[in-house]
Write a protein that holds these residues in place. Structure first.
Motif, PDB file in Angstrom:
ATOM      1  N   GLY A 254       0.772  -1.221   0.205  1.00 21.75           N
ATOM      2  CA  GLY A 254       0.062   0.009   0.011  1.00 21.75           C
ATOM      3  C   GLY A 254       0.867   1.406  -0.022  1.00 21.75           C
ATOM      4  O   GLY A 254       0.234   2.213  -0.335  1.00 21.75           O
ATOM      5  N   ASP A 255       2.086   1.104   0.276  1.00 25.69           N
ATOM      6  CA  ASP A 255       3.047   2.367   0.172  1.00 25.69           C
ATOM      7  C   ASP A 255       3.047   2.676  -1.221  1.00 25.69           C
ATOM      8  O   ASP A 255       2.954   2.206  -2.140  1.00 25.69           O
ATOM      9  CB  ASP A 255       4.300   2.114   0.811  1.00 25.69           C
ATOM     10  N   LEU A 256       3.253   4.067  -1.180  1.00 27.14           N
ATOM     11  CA  LEU A 256       3.552   4.969  -2.597  1.00 27.14           C
ATOM     12  C   LEU A 256       5.051   5.396  -2.787  1.00 27.14           C
ATOM     13  O   LEU A 256       5.577   5.792  -1.920  1.00 27.14           O
ATOM     14  CB  LEU A 256       2.799   6.109  -2.597  1.00 27.14           C
ATOM     15  N   ILE A 257       5.335   4.733  -3.881  1.00 25.73           N
ATOM     16  CA  ILE A 257       6.752   5.362  -4.511  1.00 25.73           C
ATOM     17  C   ILE A 257       6.431   6.198  -5.602  1.00 25.73           C
ATOM     18  O   ILE A 257       5.618   5.905  -6.521  1.00 25.73           O
ATOM     19  CB  ILE A 257       7.577   3.851  -4.878  1.00 25.73           C
ATOM     20  N   THR A 258       7.181   7.240  -5.650  1.00 26.33           N
ATOM     21  CA  THR A 258       6.997   8.308  -6.586  1.00 26.33           C
ATOM     22  C   THR A 258       8.336   9.000  -6.496  1.00 26.33           C
ATOM     23  O   THR A 258       9.552   8.397  -6.168  1.00 26.33           O
ATOM     24  CB  THR A 258       6.047   9.326  -6.275  1.00 26.33           C
ATOM     25  N   LYS A 259       8.281  10.409  -7.217  1.00 28.77           N
ATOM     26  CA  LYS A 259       9.650  11.043  -7.508  1.00 28.77           C
ATOM     27  C   LYS A 259       9.555  12.071  -6.380  1.00 28.77           C
ATOM     28  O   LYS A 259       8.392  12.498  -5.767  1.00 28.77           O
ATOM     29  CB  LYS A 259       9.636  11.748  -8.683  1.00 28.77           C
ATOM     30  N   LYS A 260      10.774  12.294  -5.713  1.00 29.34           N
ATOM     31  CA  LYS A 260      10.969  13.268  -4.431  1.00 29.34           C
ATOM     32  C   LYS A 260      10.499  14.520  -4.915  1.00 29.34           C
ATOM     33  O   LYS A 260      10.706  14.999  -5.942  1.00 29.34           O
ATOM     34  CB  LYS A 260      12.323  13.095  -3.781  1.00 29.34           C
ATOM     35  N   GLY A 261       9.592  15.304  -4.053  1.00 24.46           N
ATOM     36  CA  GLY A 261       9.306  16.622  -4.293  1.00 24.46           C
ATOM     37  C   GLY A 261       7.818  16.726  -4.911  1.00 24.46           C
ATOM     38  O   GLY A 261       7.270  18.075  -5.148  1.00 24.46           O
ATOM     39  N   HIS A 262       7.146  15.704  -5.278  1.00 27.72           N
ATOM     40  CA  HIS A 262       5.975  16.009  -6.171  1.00 27.72           C
ATOM     41  C   HIS A 262       4.594  15.870  -5.257  1.00 27.72           C
ATOM     42  O   HIS A 262       3.719  16.443  -5.570  1.00 27.72           O
ATOM     43  CB  HIS A 262       5.949  15.034  -7.189  1.00 27.72           C
ATOM     44  N   ILE A 263       4.723  14.938  -4.218  1.00 25.86           N
ATOM     45  CA  ILE A 263       3.613  14.791  -3.347  1.00 25.86           C
ATOM     46  C   ILE A 263       3.897  14.949  -2.050  1.00 25.86           C
ATOM     47  O   ILE A 263       5.007  14.481  -1.403  1.00 25.86           O
ATOM     48  CB  ILE A 263       3.204  13.525  -3.779  1.00 25.86           C
ATOM     49  N   ARG A 264       3.033  15.702  -1.350  1.00 29.09           N
ATOM     50  CA  ARG A 264       3.118  15.883   0.132  1.00 29.09           C
ATOM     51  C   ARG A 264       2.160  15.218   0.997  1.00 29.09           C
ATOM     52  O   ARG A 264       0.903  15.059   0.158  1.00 29.09           O
ATOM     53  CB  ARG A 264       3.174  17.449   0.400  1.00 29.09           C
ATOM     54  N   GLY A 265       2.291  14.724   2.219  1.00 25.80           N
ATOM     55  CA  GLY A 265       1.329  14.034   2.670  1.00 25.80           C
ATOM     56  C   GLY A 265       0.362  14.694   3.754  1.00 25.80           C
ATOM     57  O   GLY A 265       1.021  15.794   4.359  1.00 25.80           O
ATOM     58  N   PHE A 266      -0.738  14.391   4.107  1.00 27.53           N
ATOM     59  CA  PHE A 266      -1.438  15.158   4.838  1.00 27.53           C
ATOM     60  C   PHE A 266      -2.288  14.184   5.490  1.00 27.53           C
ATOM     61  O   PHE A 266      -2.774  13.201   5.091  1.00 27.53           O
ATOM     62  CB  PHE A 266      -2.305  16.289   4.264  1.00 27.53           C
TER      63      PHE A 266
END
Length: 609
Positions: A254-266
């Motif tokens: 369920g963890d999300l892997i992406t490129k750094k700096g594109h998604i912030r968590g809330f």
């Protein structure tokens, strides 16, 4: 090579796994538990190829208690293969699977009637009509209907050809790579491997990635696509990624892997939702949220309602950060019941007034980004970053700028990617006016003002300076601005002012930048003034950021020599007895004595030669 991901859906024991095996020879129910119970428990993955076409299958469980596993796979589907037993027809789990794929926005489906050998041709025609009538109540696009028996090779081959005739992936390329982890394992000598479906954009070998939940950076050591090593994995590829420097305990399903700096968590997101028939979503109640391959318990806060609603807006509150993007589909369940589907409207939670939030959600629900920007600017009067538009609106920076250009009464800094409401420019102008009103000899540049207004970009400040110049409040001298009412050249006066300031500070001079700020001087101008005073020997530079008036330096040196004469030496202890200075000044002045030929250093003391 074109890639398609087809997910199965349908009631338990309607032949989903057997159909996949008939198509490509893959034995989906591979675990002992699955074989003993005769049902698919977890997701299974396989593929088949023809020329430059590749079809990947995600076979999902049909058992009612395993629907959560079905949901985990469904987000990655391009097409859904709805498998229905010709002898049994539509059953409870068939209906729930249909409802789930509809809520997830999966519209393109393939209908396969299995076990056709168990009924007559006439019965098969009636069953097909019955199924299509039921499906007509949804807005699916049915690609084709195929009737199959795994014991009839001709029917299997016909289905295979039909599958290869459909178009490649329907997924739209997004602004960045995303990958929900659906399996994690660690083969001996290999390290941590994760599997999932590639979303957004492709990933490449040796590319740096970011695991959102653990806040860890990693790099792709190896990529496998359908058990073959590959240099890249494209959208709709089922891929296994071997991650560098990641312990298996630091990543979960369920963890999300992406490129750094594109998604912030809330820990909260805003959604629109619509419940299944006869179901309602209750305010302030806990539900299971399914997003991507992730399941998490969350609390639902309905918007403008404290009871329950069949559809509307809601805020999801979680005990951990959620990493989502605009337009992502979610499901909410209670126990084993699917309650509703939703769409992420607001993945970035901002402090807003209730009426602002309502207007924002209504605009986002219509994809009216121009009005969405207007509402956000009411909450972000000191500037709204366009850089967040990839997450906020699923827009590229250039697309976000184009939307911003449709707005009135805004200033767009295309270089820094920030939008400012023009009403905020008055605040900037008033701030600058106050400086020049208090200090008629102020000389500042746009960059020196930006150091004081850290939220304002240089370009935005420059636009305010341009207006003040046009209003004859300021005049420009090269890159500096001075009070328009001061006609004489006061460069020499500024040297005198700085020199007087240093003389007043005596043996405890402050750092130059503090002097510049107090005198409202541009930092480059201030540096030039100190260089001039230093060249004239009126000021002595002791360290990088320590300048002293020459008279003050002579005074302290004279006093230090007197200490040596009386005590036979000078060091930090007896120096501090006479002068209560900080250690910084004590050490600096002691070091300065080393410039004199009649003084020598012995250990940490200075003596006369």
């Amino acid at each position: 090579m074109s890639n398609i991901i087809i997910g199965t859906a349908g009631h338990i024991d309607h032949g989903k796994t057997a159909l996949i095996k008939a198509l490509n020879g893959f034995e989906g129910d591979s675990t002992n538990e699955e074989k003993e119970r005769g049902i698919t428990i977890d997701l299974s993955f396989s593929n088949m190829t023809k020329g430059q076409q590749n079809i990947a299958f995600i076979d999902v469980p049909g058992h009612e208690k395993l629907v959560k596993n079905m949901i985990a796979g469904a987000f990655g589907f391009d097409y859904v293969m709805l498998v229905i037993s010709a002898s049994e027809g539509i059953k409870p789990q068939t209906v729930e699977h249909i409802e789930i794929i509809n809520l997830l926005g999966l519209k393109e489906i393939i209908v396969v009637l299995t076990k056709k050998d168990l009924i007559t041709d006439d019965e098969l025609i009636l069953k097909k009509e019955e199924i299509l009538e039921f499906l007509s109540t949804f807005d699916f696009e049915i690609k084709f209907v195929s009737c199959v028996s795994i014991y009839d090779e001709t029917s299997v081959e016909k289905l295979k050809n039909q599958l290869f005739s459909i178009n490649s992936s329907t997924k739209q390329e997004e602004n960045f790579f995303r990958f929900y982890v659906d399996r994690v394992f660690s083969p001996k000598g290999i390290g941590t491997v994760v599997t999932g479906t590639v979303l957004g954009k492709k990933c490449e070998l040796n590319e740096k990635l970011y695991i959102c939940q653990s806040q860890k950076e990693t790099k792709i050591k190896n990529i496998q696509v359908h058990n073959q090593n590959a240099l890249e994995a494209n959208i709709s590829n089922r891929a296994a990624l071997n991650l560098q420097g990641v312990n298996i305990s630091h990543i979960n399903k369920g963890d999300l892997i992406t490129k750094k700096g594109h998604i912030r968590g809330f820990d909260g997101i805003d959604i629109s939702f619509k419940c299944l028939k006869t179901k309602k979503l209750n305010h302030n109640q806990t539900y299971s949220l399914f997003i991507g391959a992730k399941k998490i318990e969350v609390k639902i806060l309905l918007f403008d309602c404290i009871t329950n609603l069949e559809e509307g807006f809601a805020t999801i509150k979680a005990s951990e950060n959620l990493y989502t993007i605009f337009g992502e589909k979610i499901l909410l369940r209670s126990g084993n019941d699917t309650i509703c589907g939703g769409i992420v409207l607001n993945p970035i939670i901002d402090p807003m007034k209730k009426n602002q939030k309502r207007n924002l959600l209504e605009a986002l629900d219509k994809k009216d980004f121009t009005n969405a920007y207007k509402e956000l600017l009411e909450a972000h009067k000191k500037g709204l970053g366009i850089i967040s538009s990839t997450q906020r609106f699923a827009l590229s920076h250039s697309e976000a700028i184009e939307f911003a250009k449709k707005m009135q009464d805004v200033f767009i800094d295309e270089k820094e990617l920030v939008i400012y409401p023009l009403s905020t420019k008055k605040f900037v102008k008033d701030f600058i006016k106050e400086i020049y009103t208090k200090n008629a000899y102020a000389l500042l540049s746009n960059t020196s003002i930006a150091l004081r207004l850290k939220w304002a970009s240089v370009a935005f400040i420059q636009s305010a300076l341009d207006e003040l110049e046009a209003e004859n409040f300021l005049t420009k001298d090269v890159s500096l601005y001075k009070n328009a009412n001061i006609k004489e050249d006061f460069a020499k006066d500024l040297e005198d002012i700085v020199l007087k300031r240093l003389k007043q500070e005596d043996i405890i001079p402050t750092a130059p930048y503090n002097i510049y700020d107090d005198l409202d001087l541009d930092r480059k101008l201030g540096d030039d003034i100190l260089k001039s005073l230093t060249a004239k020997k009126q000021v002595i530079r002791l360290q990088h950021n320590l300048f002293i008036h020459f008279e003050s330096l002579n005074k302290i040196v004279k006093a230090m020599r007197e200490i040596i004469k009386n005590d036979g030496f000078i060091g930090i202890p007896n120096f501090k007895e006479r002068f209560d200075l900080s250690r910084k000044y004590l050490i600096t002045y002691l070091d300065y004595l080393d410039n004199y030929s009649d003084i020598k250093k012995v250990d940490d003391k200075r003596l006369f030669v």
